[in-house]
Write a protein that holds these residues in place. Structure first.
Motif, mmCIF file in Angstrom:
data_model
loop_
_atom_site.group_PDB
_atom_site.id
_atom_site.type_symbol
_atom_site.label_atom_id
_atom_site.label_comp_id
_atom_site.label_asym_id
_atom_site.label_seq_id
_atom_site.Cartn_x
_atom_site.Cartn_y
_atom_site.Cartn_z
ATOM 1 N N SER A 139 19.316 62.174 47.019
ATOM 2 C CA SER A 139 19.600 61.738 45.644
ATOM 3 C C SER A 139 18.644 62.351 44.637
ATOM 4 O O SER A 139 18.962 62.439 43.446
ATOM 5 C CB SER A 139 19.540 60.207 45.549
ATOM 6 N N GLU A 144 22.354 61.339 38.733
ATOM 7 C CA GLU A 144 22.648 59.907 38.886
ATOM 8 C C GLU A 144 21.483 59.031 38.422
ATOM 9 O O GLU A 144 21.681 57.857 38.105
ATOM 10 C CB GLU A 144 22.965 59.582 40.354
ATOM 11 N N ASN A 167 18.516 54.225 39.551
ATOM 12 C CA ASN A 167 19.794 54.804 39.944
ATOM 13 C C ASN A 167 20.809 53.680 40.107
ATOM 14 O O ASN A 167 20.820 52.989 41.126
ATOM 15 C CB ASN A 167 19.618 55.571 41.263
ATOM 16 N N GLN A 218 24.012 53.691 40.635
ATOM 17 C CA GLN A 218 24.991 53.866 41.705
ATOM 18 C C GLN A 218 24.439 53.413 43.049
ATOM 19 O O GLN A 218 25.128 52.759 43.834
ATOM 20 C CB GLN A 218 25.432 55.340 41.802
ATOM 21 N N LYS A 219 23.189 53.750 43.312
ATOM 22 C CA LYS A 219 22.601 53.431 44.616
ATOM 23 C C LYS A 219 21.722 52.190 44.569
ATOM 24 O O LYS A 219 21.129 51.816 45.590
ATOM 25 C CB LYS A 219 21.805 54.636 45.122
#
Length: 258
Positions: free
Chosen positions: A37, A45, A61, A63-64
């Motif tokens: 990532s 991201e 982040n 998304q994660k």
């Protein structure tokens, strides 16, 4: 402002590290996903929250569901007798950066984003940097950031926490005997030693082991003299066992940088 005061420049330096220079003591999906990532093609991201006016930590982040705080350590910083923190190398770099600006040299190259200065002091080696200063500076810096973890979690509830340690220290070796430590080693003199492997030093790992941290990224790009030492180590902190790490004889650890 020093070159690496900008966290994005630290990440940029990290992204240039070849994958074969990255070590995972526990190679699992979480560590691999974190590493990927942060590589250049996926870093979009991450949201940069490193400005002084932004809520900490430095990056997150969505998304994660992971957040990351970036910190600089080296083997030069120290606390004075009056309780003030100083770093002669960083101070010298700031002076050089200011001199370059005043001379107008940076204006000649307007597209240059910054100039990295390899500053040196006139201090004797043992006053400029040593293992004890390295450990003390590392511990002081990391523990300061550990104290802010509750704030990070309030800002990003449910996120995992990453500490990204940018380690600017030089390489070290472990001497075979105290004689090599007590005497001032001259260029060309020979003494028996082995590489000091900072990334398996139990004293350093103990700082993280009981903190509420999920991952540690330890980035040490300036230990060129130690070819077997990885530039990046990524740890799954909650699954580490201290028994897997080594207690080095600290009185025998010598810097390879004179």
């Amino acid at each position: 402002m020093n070159y690496f005061d900008d966290e994005k420049k630290i990440i940029g330096q990290f992204q240039r590290v070849e994958p074969n220079r990255v070590w995972f003591p526990i190679q699992n999906d979480g560590c691999i996903e974190l590493y990927n990532s942060l590589r250049e093609d996926e870093f979009a991201e991450w949201i940069d929250s490193s400005k002084k006016s932004d809520p900490p930590p430095d990056f997150f982040n969505p998304q994660k569901k992971i957040m990351m705080d970036v910190m600089r350590v080296d083997d030069h910083g120290r606390i004075t007798d009056k309780g003030k923190y100083i770093n002669p190398v960083n101070q010298r770099e700031s002076e050089v950066q200011r001199e370059l600006r005043e001379l107008g040299l940076l204006d000649i190259f307007p597209n240059v984003q910054g100039v990295f200065v390899n500053a040196v002091t006139d201090l004797p080696e043992k006053e400029d940097h040593n293992y004890q200063m390295y450990f003390d500076n590392f511990k002081r810096t990391v523990e300061k950031h550990i104290s802010s973890i509750p704030l990070y979690k309030r800002n990003h509830p449910g996120y995992k926490t990453v500490f990204f340690v940018f380690d600017e220290s030089s390489g070290y070796v472990v001497a075979e005997s105290e004689n090599a430590v007590k005497q001032d080693i001259k260029v060309g003199e020979v003494f028996y030693c082995r590489f000091y492997l900072h990334f398996i030093d139990r004293r350093f790992i103990e700082i993280f082991i009981d903190a509420d941290i999920d991952y540690l990224i330890w980035f040490s790009p300036f230990k060129e003299s130690c070819t077997d030492v990885p530039d990046v180590c990524i740890y799954d902190v909650k699954n580490l066992q201290l028994s897997d790490f080594e207690m080095f004889p600290e009185e025998l650890i010598i810097s390879t940088e004179g």
